[in-house]
Design a protein around this motif. Structure first.
Motif, PDB file in Angstrom:
ATOM      1  N   GLY A  41       3.432  -1.368   7.475  1.00 12.68           N
ATOM      2  CA  GLY A  41       3.747   0.020   7.809  1.00 12.68           C
ATOM      3  C   GLY A  41       2.790   0.672   8.775  1.00 12.68           C
ATOM      4  N   LEU A  42       1.826  -0.083   9.332  1.00 10.13           N
ATOM      5  CA  LEU A  42       0.867   0.476  10.274  1.00 10.13           C
ATOM      6  C   LEU A  42       1.399   0.377  11.690  1.00 10.13           C
ATOM      7  CD1 LEU A  42      -1.081  -0.233   7.794  1.00 10.13           C
ATOM      8  CD2 LEU A  42      -2.889  -0.262   9.530  1.00 10.13           C
ATOM      9  N   SER A  43       1.287   1.462  12.434  1.00  8.88           N
ATOM     10  CA  SER A  43       1.577   1.402  13.854  1.00  8.88           C
ATOM     11  C   SER A  43       0.398   0.734  14.551  1.00  8.88           C
ATOM     12  CB  SER A  43       1.791   2.810  14.416  1.00  8.88           C
ATOM     13  OG  SER A  43       0.579   3.550  14.353  1.00  8.88           O
ATOM     14  N   SER A  44       0.604   0.338  15.804  1.00 10.39           N
ATOM     15  CA  SER A  44      -0.486  -0.322  16.546  1.00 10.39           C
ATOM     16  C   SER A  44      -1.671   0.621  16.737  1.00 10.39           C
ATOM     17  CB  SER A  44       0.034  -0.818  17.893  1.00 10.39           C
ATOM     18  OG  SER A  44       0.568   0.258  18.651  1.00 10.39           O
ATOM     19  N   LEU A  45      -1.403   1.912  16.949  1.00  4.33           N
ATOM     20  CA  LEU A  45      -2.507   2.884  17.119  1.00  4.33           C
ATOM     21  C   LEU A  45      -3.267   3.055  15.819  1.00  4.33           C
ATOM     22  CD1 LEU A  45      -0.837   5.654  19.320  1.00  4.33           C
ATOM     23  CD2 LEU A  45      -2.567   3.997  20.025  1.00  4.33           C
ATOM     24  N   ALA A  46      -2.551   3.156  14.690  1.00  7.17           N
ATOM     25  CA  ALA A  46      -3.229   3.318  13.410  1.00  7.17           C
ATOM     26  C   ALA A  46      -4.065   2.093  13.079  1.00  7.17           C
ATOM     27  CB  ALA A  46      -2.194   3.575  12.319  1.00  7.17           C
TER      28      ALA A  46
ATOM     29  N   ASP B  90      -3.691  10.753  10.102  1.00  7.46           N
ATOM     30  CA  ASP B  90      -2.682  11.184   9.127  1.00  7.46           C
ATOM     31  C   ASP B  90      -1.916   9.979   8.575  1.00  7.46           C
ATOM     32  OD1 ASP B  90      -3.371  13.823   9.444  1.00  7.46           O
ATOM     33  OD2 ASP B  90      -1.780  14.254  10.910  1.00  7.46           O
ATOM     34  N   GLU B  91      -1.616   9.029   9.458  1.00  9.01           N
ATOM     35  CA  GLU B  91      -0.892   7.832   9.041  1.00  9.01           C
ATOM     36  C   GLU B  91      -1.720   7.002   8.081  1.00  9.01           C
ATOM     37  OE1 GLU B  91       1.013   3.840  11.173  1.00  9.01           O
ATOM     38  OE2 GLU B  91       0.795   5.687  12.345  1.00  9.01           O
ATOM     39  N   LEU B  92      -3.002   6.846   8.399  1.00  7.00           N
ATOM     40  CA  LEU B  92      -3.901   6.073   7.526  1.00  7.00           C
ATOM     41  C   LEU B  92      -4.072   6.755   6.177  1.00  7.00           C
ATOM     42  CD1 LEU B  92      -6.611   5.019  10.138  1.00  7.00           C
ATOM     43  CD2 LEU B  92      -4.876   3.552   9.089  1.00  7.00           C
ATOM     44  N   ALA B  93      -4.111   8.077   6.185  1.00  6.84           N
ATOM     45  CA  ALA B  93      -4.240   8.812   4.926  1.00  6.84           C
ATOM     46  C   ALA B  93      -2.994   8.634   4.069  1.00  6.84           C
ATOM     47  CB  ALA B  93      -4.496  10.293   5.211  1.00  6.84           C
ATOM     48  N   ASP B  94      -1.808   8.691   4.704  1.00  6.60           N
ATOM     49  CA  ASP B  94      -0.557   8.510   3.960  1.00  6.60           C
ATOM     50  C   ASP B  94      -0.489   7.125   3.321  1.00  6.60           C
ATOM     51  OD1 ASP B  94       0.264  11.056   4.614  1.00  6.60           O
ATOM     52  OD2 ASP B  94       1.481  10.407   6.343  1.00  6.60           O
ATOM     53  N   LEU B  95      -1.088   6.130   3.976  1.00  7.86           N
ATOM     54  CA  LEU B  95      -1.073   4.759   3.469  1.00  7.86           C
ATOM     55  C   LEU B  95      -2.268   4.467   2.557  1.00  7.86           C
ATOM     56  CD1 LEU B  95      -0.004   2.909   6.749  1.00  7.86           C
ATOM     57  CD2 LEU B  95       1.395   3.272   4.714  1.00  7.86           C
ATOM     58  N   ALA B  96      -3.054   5.497   2.284  1.00  7.31           N
ATOM     59  CA  ALA B  96      -4.236   5.370   1.403  1.00  7.31           C
ATOM     60  C   ALA B  96      -5.253   4.379   1.946  1.00  7.31           C
ATOM     61  CB  ALA B  96      -3.804   4.981  -0.012  1.00  7.31           C
TER      62      ALA B  96
ATOM     63  N   ALA C 103      -3.255  -3.779  -1.380  1.00  3.79           N
ATOM     64  CA  ALA C 103      -2.283  -2.962  -2.113  1.00  3.79           C
ATOM     65  C   ALA C 103      -0.993  -2.809  -1.312  1.00  3.79           C
ATOM     66  CB  ALA C 103      -2.891  -1.592  -2.422  1.00  3.79           C
ATOM     67  N   LEU C 104      -1.128  -2.586   0.008  1.00  4.98           N
ATOM     68  CA  LEU C 104       0.059  -2.471   0.847  1.00  4.98           C
ATOM     69  C   LEU C 104       0.833  -3.790   0.896  1.00  4.98           C
ATOM     70  CD1 LEU C 104      -1.328  -0.395   3.860  1.00  4.98           C
ATOM     71  CD2 LEU C 104       0.201   0.403   2.043  1.00  4.98           C
ATOM     72  N   LEU C 105       0.097  -4.898   0.949  1.00  4.22           N
ATOM     73  CA  LEU C 105       0.757  -6.202   0.984  1.00  4.22           C
ATOM     74  C   LEU C 105       1.504  -6.463  -0.320  1.00  4.22           C
ATOM     75  CD1 LEU C 105       1.304  -8.882   2.383  1.00  4.22           C
ATOM     76  CD2 LEU C 105      -0.866  -9.738   1.473  1.00  4.22           C
ATOM     77  N   ALA C 106       0.898  -6.100  -1.449  1.00  2.00           N
ATOM     78  CA  ALA C 106       1.560  -6.285  -2.741  1.00  2.00           C
ATOM     79  C   ALA C 106       2.854  -5.462  -2.799  1.00  2.00           C
ATOM     80  CB  ALA C 106       0.620  -5.898  -3.876  1.00  2.00           C
ATOM     81  N   ALA C 107       2.795  -4.238  -2.264  1.00  6.00           N
ATOM     82  CA  ALA C 107       3.999  -3.395  -2.249  1.00  6.00           C
ATOM     83  C   ALA C 107       5.078  -4.010  -1.367  1.00  6.00           C
ATOM     84  CB  ALA C 107       3.641  -1.992  -1.760  1.00  6.00           C
ATOM     85  N   ALA C 108       4.646  -4.571  -0.205  1.00 10.41           N
ATOM     86  CA  ALA C 108       5.604  -5.214   0.694  1.00 10.41           C
ATOM     87  C   ALA C 108       6.224  -6.442   0.039  1.00 10.41           C
ATOM     88  CB  ALA C 108       4.921  -5.601   2.003  1.00 10.41           C
ATOM     89  N   GLU C 109       5.412  -7.198  -0.702  1.00 10.58           N
ATOM     90  CA  GLU C 109       5.935  -8.375  -1.405  1.00 10.58           C
ATOM     91  C   GLU C 109       6.940  -7.979  -2.484  1.00 10.58           C
ATOM     92  OE1 GLU C 109       2.157 -11.466  -0.967  1.00 10.58           O
ATOM     93  OE2 GLU C 109       2.266 -10.088  -2.668  1.00 10.58           O
ATOM     94  N   ASP C 110       6.643  -6.896  -3.208  1.00  8.92           N
ATOM     95  CA  ASP C 110       7.580  -6.421  -4.234  1.00  8.92           C
ATOM     96  C   ASP C 110       8.909  -6.002  -3.592  1.00  8.92           C
ATOM     97  OD1 ASP C 110       5.733  -6.860  -6.201  1.00  8.92           O
ATOM     98  OD2 ASP C 110       5.028  -4.790  -6.313  1.00  8.92           O
ATOM     99  N   GLU C 111       8.793  -5.321  -2.447  1.00 13.74           N
ATOM    100  CA  GLU C 111      10.006  -4.881  -1.747  1.00 13.74           C
ATOM    101  C   GLU C 111      10.810  -6.082  -1.257  1.00 13.74           C
ATOM    102  OE1 GLU C 111      11.299  -2.118   2.120  1.00 13.74           O
ATOM    103  OE2 GLU C 111       9.207  -2.188   1.442  1.00 13.74           O
ATOM    104  N   ALA C 112      10.094  -7.099  -0.722  1.00 13.33           N
ATOM    105  CA  ALA C 112      10.781  -8.299  -0.234  1.00 13.33           C
ATOM    106  C   ALA C 112      11.445  -9.048  -1.386  1.00 13.33           C
ATOM    107  CB  ALA C 112       9.789  -9.217   0.489  1.00 13.33           C
ATOM    108  N   ALA C 113      10.762  -9.098  -2.542  1.00  9.86           N
ATOM    109  CA  ALA C 113      11.341  -9.786  -3.702  1.00  9.86           C
ATOM    110  C   ALA C 113      12.604  -9.069  -4.174  1.00  9.86           C
ATOM    111  CB  ALA C 113      10.313  -9.868  -4.829  1.00  9.86           C
ATOM    112  N   ALA C 114      12.554  -7.735  -4.181  1.00  8.00           N
ATOM    113  CA  ALA C 114      13.735  -6.965  -4.583  1.00  8.00           C
ATOM    114  C   ALA C 114      14.870  -7.193  -3.593  1.00  8.00           C
ATOM    115  CB  ALA C 114      13.381  -5.484  -4.667  1.00  8.00           C
TER     116      ALA C 114
END
Length: 326
Positions: free
Chosen positions: A6-11, A45-51, A74-85
């Protein structure tokens, strides 16, 4: 590299800069990264939203980067959960499609014992697409003529590629004359480049498509495919269609090979032309069967007569028979 999270190249660029020196302010980050103040504030702001950054515990009003081992994991784990779903949804959809296809197939077989009539060109094409998508071992076809145009190749490209990736064998037999048509020649190169096989014979008697040797599509009128076709599942009729294909394949010339000549110095096409002439076919009729023009038939017959030292076609037939050409 981190777009999946979910990170943009600038973030991502700013996150790496902040990790290197968390104490830098906006002005210093702009100088070191080449980003504008607005880009930096948007990325923060983007980095803050992604914790990935949080308020500093030591300096009020400043932000501190979260360790990649914590934040990115943590972001990778969330992405893996989303991919599994998503994968579970895909499997459920695949099961539903298989059930619907099985119900549709059962309904089709209840409508007829040995053959199903496909009344339009659209229904024929649709059924061929279904059969190709579900082929398991092989797709065989006899192709009497007609150029394979770019739009037709594009329409079937995905199904052919998918079938070949599944290990399905694709074998096609075309008329020898296709080598004179640029579009059909391009189709042959395209098919063989994908891993399919093509061979040629002088005359293909009728169009047929055979899938897994369990179903065949044959035209109602071989001269006009717009009249529709029959879907054949009768073992006896399938045996005939498969035997015809196998016999032609065994004697056909592989695409890319030099056309062979026999012990009399004749190509298969030349011998076939002599047989057609001996049977009384006109130049126009012979040309239609061979997929060439009447003018080409005249030219080829003239060449054969010269080789036989004959002054008429009748004399050519007599001398051809005497030499064992017929």
């Amino acid at each position: 590299m981190l777009e999946l999270l979910g990170l943009s190249s600038l973030a991502e660029r700013l996150y790496q800069a902040v990790l290197t020196d968390p104490a830098r302010g906006v002005a210093a980050l702009a100088r070191d990264t080449g980003m504008t103040d607005q880009q930096i504030r948007s990325a923060l702001d983007e980095l803050a939203d992604l914790a990935l950054i949080r308020p500093s515990a030591h300096a009020d009003g400043t932000l501190w980067p979260v360790s990649p081992a914590v934040g990115l994991s943590a972001l990778l784990a969330a992405a893996e959960d989303e991919a599994a779903a998503k994968q579970r949804q895909i499997e459920a959809t695949r099961t539903a499609i298989a059930a619907l296809a099985a119900e549709h197939e059962e309904h089709r077989h209840h409508r007829a014992e040995a053959a199903i009539r496909l009344d339009s060109l659209d229904s024929v094409r649709g059924r061929l697409e279904e059969l190709a998508a579900n082929a398991v071992t092989e797709c065989l076809s006899l192709n009497p003529g007609g150029a394979h145009r770019p739009d037709a190749r594009a329409a079937s490209a995905q199904l052919n590629e998918q079938a070949l990736r599944r290990g399905v064998s694709i074998r096609a037999i075309c008329r020898e004359s296709f080598r004179n048509d640029p579009d059909t020649l391009a189709h042959a190169r395209w098919l063989t480049d994908l891993g399919g096989q093509m061979r040629t014979v002088p005359i293909v008697p009728t169009p047929v498509v055979i899938v897994d040797r369990r179903v065949a599509i044959v035209p109602l009128d071989p001269a006009d495919p717009r009249h529709g076709a029959l879907e054949v599942t009768s073992p006896g009729m399938l045996a005939v269609a498969c035997a015809l294909f196998d016999q032609l394949w065994a004697t056909a010339t592989p695409f890319g090979s030099t056309v062979a000549v026999d012990e009399q110095g004749l190509t298969t096409a030349e011998r076939t032309l002599l047989e057609l002439a001996a049977a009384g076919h006109t130049d126009e009729a012979a040309g239609r069967k061979l997929g060439i023009s009447a003018r080409t038939v005249k030219r080829q017959m003239a060449d054969l007569m010269a080789r036989l030292n004959a002054e008429s076609r009748f004399q050519a037939g007599v001398r051809a028979a005497h030499r064992g050409w017929l």
